[in-house]
Design a protein around this motif. Structure first.
Motif, mmCIF file in Angstrom:
data_model
loop_
_atom_site.group_PDB
_atom_site.id
_atom_site.type_symbol
_atom_site.label_atom_id
_atom_site.label_comp_id
_atom_site.label_asym_id
_atom_site.label_seq_id
_atom_site.Cartn_x
_atom_site.Cartn_y
_atom_site.Cartn_z
ATOM 1 N N PHE A 338 -8.799 -6.251 -0.796
ATOM 2 C CA PHE A 338 -9.700 -5.338 -1.470
ATOM 3 C C PHE A 338 -9.885 -3.894 -0.781
ATOM 4 O O PHE A 338 -10.703 -3.290 -1.268
ATOM 5 C CB PHE A 338 -10.986 -5.963 -1.646
ATOM 6 N N THR A 339 -9.304 -3.526 0.380
ATOM 7 C CA THR A 339 -9.612 -2.500 1.023
ATOM 8 C C THR A 339 -8.836 -1.452 0.493
ATOM 9 O O THR A 339 -7.794 -1.586 -0.430
ATOM 10 C CB THR A 339 -9.174 -2.513 2.323
ATOM 11 N N PHE A 340 -8.880 -0.026 0.725
ATOM 12 C CA PHE A 340 -8.086 0.924 0.276
ATOM 13 C C PHE A 340 -6.628 0.831 0.604
ATOM 14 O O PHE A 340 -5.726 1.025 -0.002
ATOM 15 C CB PHE A 340 -8.564 2.276 0.665
ATOM 16 N N GLU A 341 -6.435 0.323 1.892
ATOM 17 C CA GLU A 341 -5.005 0.081 2.477
ATOM 18 C C GLU A 341 -4.373 -0.802 1.364
ATOM 19 O O GLU A 341 -3.226 -0.879 1.191
ATOM 20 C CB GLU A 341 -5.106 -0.377 3.983
ATOM 21 N N GLY A 342 -5.092 -1.924 0.825
ATOM 22 C CA GLY A 342 -4.619 -2.913 0.191
ATOM 23 C C GLY A 342 -3.976 -2.226 -1.092
ATOM 24 O O GLY A 342 -3.103 -3.007 -1.866
ATOM 25 N N PHE A 343 -4.313 -1.014 -1.368
ATOM 26 C CA PHE A 343 -3.475 -0.419 -2.920
ATOM 27 C C PHE A 343 -2.554 0.465 -2.314
ATOM 28 O O PHE A 343 -1.973 0.937 -3.190
ATOM 29 C CB PHE A 343 -4.737 0.323 -3.518
ATOM 30 N N ASN A 344 -2.026 0.625 -1.045
ATOM 31 C CA ASN A 344 -0.915 1.375 -0.745
ATOM 32 C C ASN A 344 0.247 1.132 -1.337
ATOM 33 O O ASN A 344 0.714 0.079 -1.319
ATOM 34 C CB ASN A 344 -0.885 1.420 0.867
ATOM 35 N N GLY A 345 0.861 2.079 -1.912
ATOM 36 C CA GLY A 345 1.994 2.044 -2.622
ATOM 37 C C GLY A 345 2.125 1.179 -3.847
ATOM 38 O O GLY A 345 3.363 0.650 -4.163
ATOM 39 N N LEU A 346 1.193 1.061 -4.553
ATOM 40 C CA LEU A 346 0.815 0.104 -5.935
ATOM 41 C C LEU A 346 1.997 0.879 -6.854
ATOM 42 O O LEU A 346 2.314 0.195 -7.706
ATOM 43 C CB LEU A 346 -0.540 0.027 -6.207
ATOM 44 N N ALA A 347 1.921 2.234 -6.680
ATOM 45 C CA ALA A 347 2.727 2.975 -7.848
ATOM 46 C C ALA A 347 4.180 2.573 -7.860
ATOM 47 O O ALA A 347 4.864 2.625 -8.832
ATOM 48 C CB ALA A 347 2.264 4.390 -7.455
ATOM 49 N N LYS A 348 4.776 2.170 -6.545
ATOM 50 C CA LYS A 348 6.087 1.830 -6.594
ATOM 51 C C LYS A 348 6.435 0.527 -6.991
ATOM 52 O O LYS A 348 7.185 0.145 -7.999
ATOM 53 C CB LYS A 348 6.509 1.665 -4.924
ATOM 54 N N GLN A 349 5.406 -0.562 -6.942
ATOM 55 C CA GLN A 349 5.572 -1.955 -7.370
ATOM 56 C C GLN A 349 5.214 -1.855 -8.849
ATOM 57 O O GLN A 349 5.755 -2.759 -9.523
ATOM 58 C CB GLN A 349 4.782 -2.867 -6.530
ATOM 59 N N GLN A 350 4.046 -1.392 -9.057
ATOM 60 C CA GLN A 350 3.314 -1.438 -10.505
ATOM 61 C C GLN A 350 3.382 -0.162 -10.973
ATOM 62 O O GLN A 350 1.985 0.215 -11.326
ATOM 63 C CB GLN A 350 2.199 -2.264 -10.490
ATOM 64 N N PRO A 351 4.142 0.650 -11.421
ATOM 65 C CA PRO A 351 4.156 2.028 -11.744
ATOM 66 C C PRO A 351 2.880 2.212 -13.155
ATOM 67 O O PRO A 351 2.061 2.868 -12.965
ATOM 68 C CB PRO A 351 5.383 2.534 -12.219
ATOM 69 N N LEU A 352 3.161 1.125 -14.004
ATOM 70 C CA LEU A 352 2.284 1.234 -15.329
ATOM 71 C C LEU A 352 0.647 1.022 -14.704
ATOM 72 O O LEU A 352 -0.245 1.798 -15.001
ATOM 73 C CB LEU A 352 2.599 0.155 -16.065
ATOM 74 N N LEU A 353 0.467 -0.173 -13.835
ATOM 75 C CA LEU A 353 -0.808 -0.375 -13.497
ATOM 76 C C LEU A 353 -1.311 0.818 -12.647
ATOM 77 O O LEU A 353 -2.644 1.263 -12.846
ATOM 78 C CB LEU A 353 -0.933 -1.364 -12.621
ATOM 79 N N ALA A 354 -0.677 1.451 -11.755
ATOM 80 C CA ALA A 354 -1.103 2.767 -11.157
ATOM 81 C C ALA A 354 -1.523 3.558 -11.884
ATOM 82 O O ALA A 354 -2.667 4.379 -11.887
ATOM 83 C CB ALA A 354 0.017 3.129 -10.143
ATOM 84 N N LEU A 355 -0.655 3.944 -12.909
ATOM 85 C CA LEU A 355 -1.098 4.928 -13.903
ATOM 86 C C LEU A 355 -2.398 4.827 -14.625
ATOM 87 O O LEU A 355 -3.359 5.641 -14.644
ATOM 88 C CB LEU A 355 0.020 5.308 -14.797
ATOM 89 N N LEU A 356 -2.677 3.426 -14.928
ATOM 90 C CA LEU A 356 -3.802 3.415 -15.681
ATOM 91 C C LEU A 356 -4.931 3.256 -14.816
ATOM 92 O O LEU A 356 -5.822 3.650 -15.134
ATOM 93 C CB LEU A 356 -3.645 1.830 -16.478
ATOM 94 N N VAL A 357 -5.030 2.824 -13.630
ATOM 95 C CA VAL A 357 -6.272 2.736 -12.761
ATOM 96 C C VAL A 357 -6.303 4.136 -12.358
ATOM 97 O O VAL A 357 -7.381 4.648 -12.396
ATOM 98 C CB VAL A 357 -5.723 1.943 -11.372
ATOM 99 N N SER A 358 -5.255 5.114 -12.135
ATOM 100 C CA SER A 358 -5.536 6.683 -12.127
ATOM 101 C C SER A 358 -6.371 6.982 -13.264
ATOM 102 O O SER A 358 -7.380 7.887 -13.102
ATOM 103 C CB SER A 358 -4.254 7.449 -11.933
ATOM 104 N N ILE A 359 -5.971 6.707 -14.480
ATOM 105 C CA ILE A 359 -6.690 7.327 -15.483
ATOM 106 C C ILE A 359 -7.945 6.634 -15.621
ATOM 107 O O ILE A 359 -9.148 7.506 -15.847
ATOM 108 C CB ILE A 359 -5.997 6.653 -17.130
ATOM 109 N N PHE A 360 -8.160 5.361 -15.256
ATOM 110 C CA PHE A 360 -9.726 5.131 -15.215
ATOM 111 C C PHE A 360 -10.400 5.802 -14.221
ATOM 112 O O PHE A 360 -11.646 6.238 -14.178
ATOM 113 C CB PHE A 360 -9.716 3.554 -14.823
ATOM 114 N N VAL A 361 -9.804 6.247 -12.635
ATOM 115 C CA VAL A 361 -10.467 6.696 -11.848
ATOM 116 C C VAL A 361 -10.820 8.308 -12.183
ATOM 117 O O VAL A 361 -12.056 8.791 -11.852
ATOM 118 C CB VAL A 361 -9.788 6.590 -10.736
ATOM 119 N N LEU A 362 -9.825 8.656 -12.817
ATOM 120 C CA LEU A 362 -10.106 10.160 -13.363
ATOM 121 C C LEU A 362 -11.271 10.533 -14.182
ATOM 122 O O LEU A 362 -11.940 11.123 -14.291
ATOM 123 C CB LEU A 362 -8.989 10.643 -13.960
ATOM 124 N N SER A 363 -11.296 9.250 -15.029
ATOM 125 C CA SER A 363 -12.379 9.185 -16.053
ATOM 126 C C SER A 363 -13.911 9.036 -15.312
ATOM 127 O O SER A 363 -14.812 9.839 -15.561
ATOM 128 C CB SER A 363 -12.230 8.204 -17.022
#
Lengths: 459, 478
Positions: A338-363
């Protein structure tokens, strides 16, 4: 009315179906069915067709503002169960009971969105809170969960006491529990009304975790099982705001000079405390707890300004905030770390999830084109209409800039840092639901009238 | 209708680019898309009637905002600059390879859509939308494909500009609140005269956002680092087009809305600009990194443009209009040269380079011409703009002109010093195997050089194009 009755009934149905259905992975389907029933019931509510004839003596009032919020709450809960229902079942052995408690919370939400009497306000808030005390401690072998539950319960009881005291003072001065406060002439009675308002404000500020009554929030949100944190931080929290806005508009709208400045100070304190502390968090879950405090600061603008814009705005805010937060939590539940480090490189493994989380965060950060921007915009606009204080608005903007710092840390971790974070058992249905949430966020960000105008006018 | 197309083409092709996995095809796709935008932009120069230039649709009626786009002279000029810049950037950086190239080109096209929107919006709230939207893709571009220190540097850039934008947003809200028509539309806001006190507060709220974007001393600290750390293609977008957003916004919104406050504060703004010019020029002289040198030189040039704008006479403002376009062309040319040098030798340090002219004469000639344009030699485009701007500044106050004039001399020093160190002298171990540029690089630099001379010798079309914008601005300012 329909929703209030049926959600309580369905809670009982959930409990009993636990007796008859041995397979606990079926629980979420019963819950989904119940939510669909509630949505139909809500549809009738919106059109003032009540399935249950009962004399409530004007203690509840079903107006479109509250009912549209109930729709938002039900849809958010549906999204929540669809995304994280499986995680609810994994918390412990009592899957059906957890869902039953969620339905009782919804009953409380229904009352809090339609009360027309201080006693009903108290009932609504309590029905919302008590199941949550239990759910917070649902992971009963985990010490942190127990601690959180106890803390929440003790602090919650205090605020309940304060709320009752406020209600009693108002009753003493005016002789009625109704929201329409009759004018009082004597100075001593006036004093009691003011004290009552302040005590009610404190109690509700506690429920929506506004500073300086927010200290329970990070610990409780962090200690509670993550699925329930998601529910607490979204539907329940926003329901608290709806109750808050309705109280201060309907009952105290004519006495803004008594409380408006106090609320302004609470807003400033909440924004500063929430945002500054969020910057220093290492755990995403804790960061989201503080982020929920800072978002509460923005939502409090609706209480501050109590006008038509504020009411539209808080509905938009409710939808935007629930969608984004439920989405992020749904992904967080699937992460190992659950730490920030735990998300490192998620975009490579799960590009769609990373994009969606980015949209949520941007919102959440309030970047244009997302619903988060327009909802913040509505809040500030409403407060300007109410003769807003420039220092308060500037503080809010500075805090919004600070919030970019911690929200974007998540984006940085996912996209720009090396790592092999991965989300476990993510199926296409899960992704599709998140896509729906993200599309809704962008849709509301570009064309909010889909939610606001069109709905208000249909009714 | 054309106005809408200018946004839609890059927007749709940009989203589509994310789905093209093959690197080669996505490059072609981006190039074709940007050329299509260029064609539409040229078309808009030929059809200046309302049907082609204006687009309006109801958007948020209860908030008083509509989705209105419009092309005026200045808008045509800047959309043309944006439309030219992107194909030039794509061709010039054709050789660079990017990890996840589909995302790179998708974001580039999205940033173009945002920029177009900023130059086209005739509704203040819509303008704010695009203002932010242009920023987000650039943040991702720089953070993902930039240099070693990219993450903190672009983060600083983002928060810095975002903060400015938020303060402006408060200003926008107050503008809306004060405006009795409760509208964000440009026409309605232009008609309304804001009171003295409102102007003096709102002016600074807007100016802060624009000053950070341009950037004006002392709000420039994000800029050299960001230019240095961003991938060169993004740096070109940032310096060639994006900084014009700040200047454009001053012309489009700040001066017409708050003329009285602009008059009242003109000495502060021009003073800051002139100090910034000298300051940035001095720092540019001691830079060893080519990218940082160009970055500081850009601060100096933008400073002059800002000063001339606030001088508020028609000759100076006309100079700014011409120079906005020319600066965009010249600085992209400079970045192309930097990019070519860095790609071939793997370094941007002037002290490690030398004698390239012997091995790559074509590159050297092109560079010298672009560099001379950068110091505004007669016959080059920048001469026209700077001459007009100095003239305008002179009419405002002689002493500013004298001090600002020093920056021309300083510019000559650092630019010629750079040419000498990098291109002349003896070759060393790094540069001894230099090869000259190939045909498509020649082509791109040739386009830049032709534009430099064409605008330098015959600036009339550009002046004609922007004349109405200048006149309306100056009359509002009086």
């Amino acid at each position: 009315m329909n929703v209030i009755v049926l959600s309580a009934v369905w809670g009982v149905v959930m409990m009993f179906s636990g007796l008859f259905i041995a397979d606990k992975s079926k629980a979420k389907y019963v819950a989904i069915a119940g939510l669909l029933v509630l949505l139909v019931a809500n549809y009738f509510d919106l059109h003032h067709k009540f399935l249950f004839a009962s004399s409530i003596g004007n203690m509840l009032q079903f107006e479109s503002f509250g009912m549209i919020f109930v729709t938002i709450a039900l849809l958010s809960t549906l999204l929540y169960v669809l995304l994280s229902g499986a995680a609810v079942e994994k918390v412990g052995n009592h899957a059906y009971e957890y869902f039953a408690l969620l339905f009782f919370v919804l009953c409380g939400v229904g009352i809090a969105a339609s009360y027309n009497n201080l006693l009903m306000l108290f009932l609504g808030i309590e029905i919302m809170s008590i199941p949550l005390y239990i759910l917070t401690g649902a992971d009963k072998r985990n010490l942190k969960s127990n601690e959180a539950s106890l803390k929440y319960f003790l602090m919650g009881s205090f605020s309940t006491g304060i709320m009752l005291l406020g209600i009693v003072l108002l009753y003493g001065a005016t002789g009625t529990f109704n929201l329409v406060i009759p004018a009082v002439s004597k100075a001593s009675e006036n004093m009691m009304v003011s004290a009552g308002i302040v005590l009610l404000a404190i109690a509700l500020a506690f429920k929506v975790s506004a500073a300086p009554f927010h200290f329970w929030t990070p610990d409780v949100y962090d200690g509670a099982p993550t699925v329930f944190t998601s529910f607490m931080a979204t539907v329940v929290k926003v329901a608290g705001f709806i109750a808050f806005v309705r109280l201060f508009e309907n009952a105290f709208g004519g006495m803004t000079d008594v409380w408006q400045y106090t609320i302004a100070l609470i807003i400033a304190a909440t924004l500063i405390a929430g945002n500054i502390t969020a910057v220093f968090q290492q755990s995403v879950k804790r960061m989201l707890a503080y982020s929920s405090i800072s978002q509460a600061g923005f939502m409090l603008f609706a209480v501050y300004s109590v006008n038509a814009f504020a009411k539209e705005g808080i509905l938009l805010y409710a939808a935007a905030y629930c969608l984004a937060t439920i989405g992020i939590f749904a992904v967080l539940i699937k992460m190992k770390d659950f730490t920030f480090e735990g998300f490192n490189g998620l975009a490579k493994q799960q590009p769609l999830l990373a994009l969606l989380v980015s949209i949520f965060v941007l919102s959440l950060a309030g970047i244009p084109l997302t619903a988060g921007f327009l909802s913040k915009y509505y809040m500030v606009l409403a407060s300007i209409k109410a003769g807003g204080l420039l220092w308060l608005i500037i503080t809010a903007m500075l805090c919004a800039a600070v919030s970019v710092y911690y929200y974007f840390r998540l984006i940085q971790a996912m996209y720009f840092k090396e790592g092999d974070a991965n989300a476990i058992d993510v199926n296409p249905r899960f992704k599709a639901l998140l896509v729906v949430a993200a599309v809704l966020i962008i849709l509301l960000g570009v064309y909010p009238n889909a939610l606001l105008l069109d709905w208000f006018h249909i009714l | 209708m054309l106005a809408l197309l200018l946004i839609l083409i890059p927007l749709i092709t940009g989203v589509a680019a994310f789905f093209i996995k093959n690197e080669k095809s996505v490059k072609t796709w981006a190039l074709v898309a940007s050329l299509a935008t260029l064609i539409v932009s040229l078309w808009s120069l030929m059809h200046q009637d309302n049907y082609h230039s204006i687009f309006s649709k109801e958007w948020l009626p209860d908030l008083g905002s509509s989705f209105s786009l419009g092309l005026d002279g200045m808008g045509r000029m800047l959309t043309l600059l944006t439309a030219i810049a992107f194909p030039v950037i794509f061709i010039a950086t054709n050789k660079s390879t990017y990890k996840d190239s589909n995302q790179f080109f998708g974001l580039m096209l999205l940033s173009q859509a945002g920029l177009m929107g900023v130059f086209l919006a005739t509704d203040l709230l819509l303008f704010y939308f695009f203002w932010e939207l242009a920023l987000v893709p650039v943040y991702f571009l720089s953070s993902k494909w930039g240099g070693e220190r990219r993450i903190p540097v672009t983060f600083k850039f983002f928060i810095y500009t975002f903060l400015g934008s938020l303060i402006m947003l408060v200003g926008i809200l107050y503008v809306y609140y004060i405006n009795p028509e409760k509208s964000f539309s440009m026409a309605s806001l232009y008609n309304y005269t804001f009171g003295h006190k409102a102007q003096s507060i709102l002016f600074w709220m807007f100016f802060l956002a624009f000053a950070i974007k341009m950037p004006i001393f002392p709000f420039h600290t994000w800029q050299p680092d960001t230019y240095e750390q961003s991938p060169t293609a993004t740096t070109m977008v940032l310096s060639g087009v994006m900084v014009k957003m700040g200047l454009f916004a001053v012309v489009r919104w700040l001066l017409p809305l708050f003329p009285e406050a602009a008059h009242g504060n003109d000495n502060i703004v021009i003073g800051l600009s002139v100090v910034g010019m000298i300051y940035a020029s001095c720092i540019a002289m001691v830079q060893d990194d080519l990218k940082r040198l160009v970055a500081y030189s850009s601060i100096a040039h933008i400073g002059l443009m800002c000063a001339a704008l606030f001088a508020g006479n028609s000759i100076g403002v006309q100079g700014v209009m011409v120079q906005m376009f020319n600066h965009g062309i010249n600085i992209i040319g400079l970045w192309v040269v930097v990019e070519l040098t860095e790609r071939q030798f793997g370094t941007r340090k002037m002290s490690e380079l030398g004698g390239i002219a012997q091995k790559a004469p074509a590159l050297a000639i092109m560079l010298v011409i672009i560099a001379l344009a950068n110091i505004a030699l007669p016959l080059t485009n920048a001469f026209v703009g700077e001459f007009l701007m100095f003239n305008g500044l002179y009419q405002f106050n002689v002493w500013y002109t004298v001090v600002a004039g020093l920056s021309i001399i300083l510019a000559a020093i650092y630019t010629l010093n750079m040419i000498q160190k990098v291109f002349y002298g003896n070759t060393n171990s790094i540069t001894e195997n230099a090869v000259d540029i190939n045909w498509n690089e020649k082509l791109i630099l040739a386009v830049v050089v032709i534009l430099i001379f064409a605008m330098g010798v015959y600036p009339k079309p550009m002046i004609e194009l922007t004349k109405t914008s200048v006149e309306s601005l100056v009359s509002a300012f009086k």
